[in-house]
Design an enzyme around this catalytic site. Structure first.
Site: not given
Length: 903
Positions: A178, A313, A315-317, A349-350, A353, A372
């Protein structure tokens, strides 16, 4: 987003032989498309959907084979892409960046085959076009490409991270795609609306663990220390969510509602991930319930990686969340309560997502906030619900303030913004997208009610699962659930920039009710005479001590409000609104007199409004200092922390004027000293987590101000910790280790700096090593800061620590750091991923208050950045101008207030 042995390439060149689709499918057994993913309809790319690629060809399914050579920092790949051709064409264009094609061919209906006639690359557009001798008719085809690429050293594309272990140096591989970097590992339609399914297989060393979005369905030993690993096919998803990781990893798992939850770390660090594993299981249960749609993948891993990025910091893969170690691991030697809470918010948070962003994805980067802003809001909501003991509800005020600080400058932008280029998409990951998006959602949820809001979100998830949306898709669901036109309010706050300002008239109390007139203008820090925009603003108010709420929607710039009770009037009660509030002088004084009786969240909101309005000249900054004086020691620790942080930021505004700064420092330190005495250096049994956080904040801020007692005590504890003995080791407990070392390093002499440098060189634990190199870059002494900058460009700190050190120097010495980075432009650029360079240099300068920095920054942007990528540079310039204005026009009011107090 919150940021080996050499394998031998075994595959033949496709120019020699092109496999039939049936044989390819058979060769990838286990890669069947999941039943849950609906069949892709190419018509979804209708006119009106933003794209940078030509229309007419749509990817349906990728079969991707990768053979990385970690030692050589290269990889080879084969992509077999099933595509739908909507109309006859003699060429196909897709995204590709820094890839070398060996061969490409296409197979069509009836087994027809063509090898490409020509391949064109457009470096500026980051595309490749394959041309065919015979035009392709409408239908489905299999495009196959043999290619190779490079493994980078910064967290973008397919990259490596090196780290030290007691057994020697190790290298691990990860991906970060991303917003637009999948194209650097696979030829693809690298835009969020081109969703497809992915079947990934990799040839990797047998001794290492390969990780993907989906579970491994088959692994075959190839001999010579190599294995062939096949992952199950993903659901239909965007390219930027694809993930691959490889290294000497360990994995722990737990089951939660039928999903295998996992944490993956480098070998030896697995015990530090226990908190993350336990909390992930609870979070999954909560999200399954809230969204009304169960998490659809069979597993969900959180992968901890050494190193760091200047720009993200985590990433929501989908199914394989990537997080740098500091955001996932708790090291008992160094971790604090704040670290624990930060890890939790990163997790929440992730994981949010996985629904907002992964299951339902914005159609184009214009609506990035749908990812986001919502993940940020869910992060806060869920933390409040599952960990009420942390009292994190109060942190929503800080997030809103962060957004308003950016949103009140002329360089701001709407939440929904027009994105035209890759660079603009990269710059969209900012406080407006995250914090303002979150604040607007919080306000709208309060307006319609939590249950109504959840109903709307559930309907949105069910209706758009595996698809792409724009903001209005959500607003339609909110309108339907609420039974009223909420979308009109939402449009006001998301389609135009800026911060509303509500001016409250003198209150009139009659028959036990307070009546006021509300007038809406606009809060601006650098355009005081700007013609205000108009918003429909939901306002909630109460009188202090009454507790009953009154609501009104301010429309066309005005409203009248009747509030139960008489007394000091509080507008934005509960702080759910996204606006500033200016009171008549009499009410300002009444609120100061009643400050101790307000709820903590309203104390925070009133402090924040008063400070920001004072700095902008919308009211007297002395009003803020009166609230500081009115804050009792019995206030919530987070309120005391806000007072401390605000005084610390005002102290920094005086930088460069020693006499005036010392005068303000005496007042600030006198105000903070009782807080420090009350909090103490030693943790008490059973104290609230917020007290531990306040302790560290007070020590750090008093250290920034040069308070002699704090500096002496920090040095004493550091010196004691260097001596043998259990009592000496306890002098610097883990929760205060970083804070104490920070004070010592900030005020270090050359000998102490060298001592810390030696520790950094010897350290083998990446988390601790990163902190030590940060400390070396945190000195107030310009000479030591210069030494840190020189060290940053050597190989010693590691490639991810180098840019972090320069950034750390810029906090205290922005001019020094910016000038140094500019003088070593090529070396610094080599340590920053290309898509983020437009952000890095402007941020180095952002803390300056020197007029000549404006010219330097503008010259840098003019020489190095395309006009479409200067958003961060323009924002930094605006911030510098505002800081200069504050020093010249606002600090005199503080000086006058201090003189009055002394008199």
């Amino acid at each position: 987003m919150h940021r080996t042995p050499t394998p031998r390439f075994r595959r033949s060149q496709l120019a020699a032989a092109v496999l039939a689709l049936a044989s390819i499918t058979a060769a990838h057994a286990g890669h069947a498309a999941p039943a849950a993913a609906p069949k892709y309809a190419s018509a979804s790319h209708a006119i009106g959907t933003t794209t940078q690629l030509p229309r007419g060809v749509t990817p349906l399914h990728y079969i991707l084979s990768i053979t990385p050579d970690a030692a050589a920092s290269t990889f080879k790949g084969t992509a077999a892409i099933k595509v739908a051709v909507d109309k006859p064409t003699a060429s196909i264009t897709f995204n590709a960046l820094n890839l070398t094609f060996a061969a490409a061919a296409i197979e069509g209906p009836g087994g027809s085959k063509q090898v490409t006639r020509k391949i064109d690359f457009d470096a500026d557009k980051q595309t490749a076009t394959v041309h065919f001798a015979q035009p392709l008719a409408k239908g489905e085809y299999l495009l196959r490409i043999d290619y190779s690429g490079k493994i980078g050293t910064q967290a973008t594309g397919l990259f490596s991270l090196d780290y030290d272990t007691p057994q020697g140096r190790q290298r691990a591989l990860y991906t970060q795609f991303e917003n637009s970097d999948a194209r650097s590992m696979l030829p693809s339609w690298d835009e969020p609306d081109y969703k497809a399914t992915f079947a990934l297989d990799v040839v990797v060393p047998s001794s290492q663990m390969a990780v993907g979005n989906m579970p491994i369905v088959r692994s075959e030993e190839l001999g010579n220390g190599m294995k062939h690993v096949y992952f199950a096919t993903t659901p239909r998803m965007s390219t930027y969510l694809l993930f691959f990781g490889l290294g000497d990893f360990e994995r722990a798992t737990a089951m939660s509602e039928g999903t295998e939850i996992g944490v993956i770390t480098k070998r030896g660090a697995l015990a530090q991930s226990r908190f993350a594993l336990d909390e992930s299981a609870a979070l999954l249960r909560e999200y399954n319930d809230y969204f009304g749609v169960r998490y659809p993948l069979p597993k969900l891993d959180n992968i901890a990686a050494p190193g760091r990025s200047q720009f993200f910091g985590a990433m929501e893969n989908w199914g394989a969340v990537f997080t740098f170690e500091y955001g996932l691991l708790l090291d008992p030697a160094i971790s604090t309560q704040a670290d624990k809470e930060n890890i939790y918010t990163t997790l929440s948070h992730e994981m949010a997502h996985q629904w907002f962003g992964d299951l339902v994805t914005m159609r184009w980067w214009d609506d990035l906030w749908l990812n986001e802003g919502f993940a940020s809001w869910m992060e806060g909501r869920t933390t409040e619900r599952l960990h009420p003991e942390w009292n994190t509800a109060l942190s929503s005020v800080g997030g809103r303030e962060s957004a308003m600080s950016q949103d009140a400058l002329r360089t701001t932008h709407p939440v929904v913004q027009r994105i035209a280029t890759v660079e603009q998409a990269s710059q969209a990951f900012d406080g407006i997208t995250y914090q303002k998006g979150e604040a607007v959602i919080r306000m709208l949820e309060a307006y319609v009610g939590a249950d109504t809001w959840r109903t709307a979100v559930r309907n949105y998830m069910r209706k758009h699962a595996y698809g792409n949306t724009v903001s209005d898709d959500l607003w339609r669901e909110v309108d339907a659930a609420a039974g009223k036109p909420v979308s009109a309010i939402a449009h006001d706050f998301t389609l135009q920039p800026g911060v509303p300002m509500i001016t409250v008239s003198d209150a009139v109390c009659r028959n036990g009710n307070t009546r006021v007139r509300l007038t809406q203008t606009e809060f601006s820090k650098d355009q005081p005479n700007k013609k205000p925009l108009s918003w429909r603003v939901p306002v909630i108010a109460s009188t202090v001590g009454n507790g009953k709420l009154a609501t009104v929607l301010v429309k066309n710039g005005k409203a009248t409000l009747n509030v139960p009770g008489c007394g000091a009037l509080l507008v934005n009660a509960g702080q759910s609104g996204y606006y500033r509030t200016v009171y008549a002088p009499a009410n300002t004084r009444a609120l100061a007199g009643s400050f101790a009786r307000l709820a903590p969240i309203d104390q925070l909101g009133l402090l924040a409004d008063s400070q920001s309005l004072g700095l902008a000249g919308a009211q007297n900054l002395a009003d803020f200092l009166e609230l500081v004086q009115a804050t009792p020691l019995s206030a919530d620790p987070q309120v005391l922390g806000k007072v401390a942080s605000s005084l610390g930021s005002l102290y920094e505004q005086y930088a460069g004027d020693a006499v005036r700064q010392q005068a303000f420092g005496r007042f600030a330190m006198a105000r903070l000293a009782p807080m420090m005495t009350q909090t103490g250096w030693e943790a008490r049994a059973g104290e609230a987590s917020s007290v531990a956080t306040l302790r560290g904040r007070l020590i750090a801020i008093l250290g920034d101000m040069g308070e002699p007692g704090v500096i002496a005590e920090a040095r004493r504890r550091y010196a004691a910790s260097e001596q043998a003995g259990e009592q000496n080791a306890a002098a610097m407990p883990a929760p205060l280790r970083r804070t104490i070392l920070g004070v010592v390093a900030q005020h270090a002499d050359a000998a102490t700096w060298e001592q810390l440098h030696a520790k950094a060189q010897q350290e083998k634990t990446p988390l601790v090593k990163n902190q030590l190199y940060d400390l070396l870059a945190s000195s107030d002494d310009p000479a030591l800061a210069q030494r840190a900058l020189a060290l940053a460009l050597t190989d010693e700190p590691g490639v991810t620590n180098s840019p972090a050190m320069i950034s750390r120097v810029s906090r205290s010495h922005p001019e020094l750091a910016f000038d140094f980075a500019l003088a070593h432009l090529e070396q610094v650029n080599a340590r920053i991923d290309a898509s983020s360079r437009s952000r890095y240099f402007p941020r180095l300068a952002a803390g300056s208050a020197q007029p000549d920095m404006i010219a330097k920054l503008e010259a840098y942007a003019q020489a190095n950045l395309p006009a479409s990528a200067r958003g961060d540079a323009d924002s930094s310039v605006a911030g510098i101008k505002y800081r200069i204005k504050v020093r010249a026009e606002r600090l005199p009011a503080v000086d006058a207030w201090l003189a009055k107090q002394a008199g």
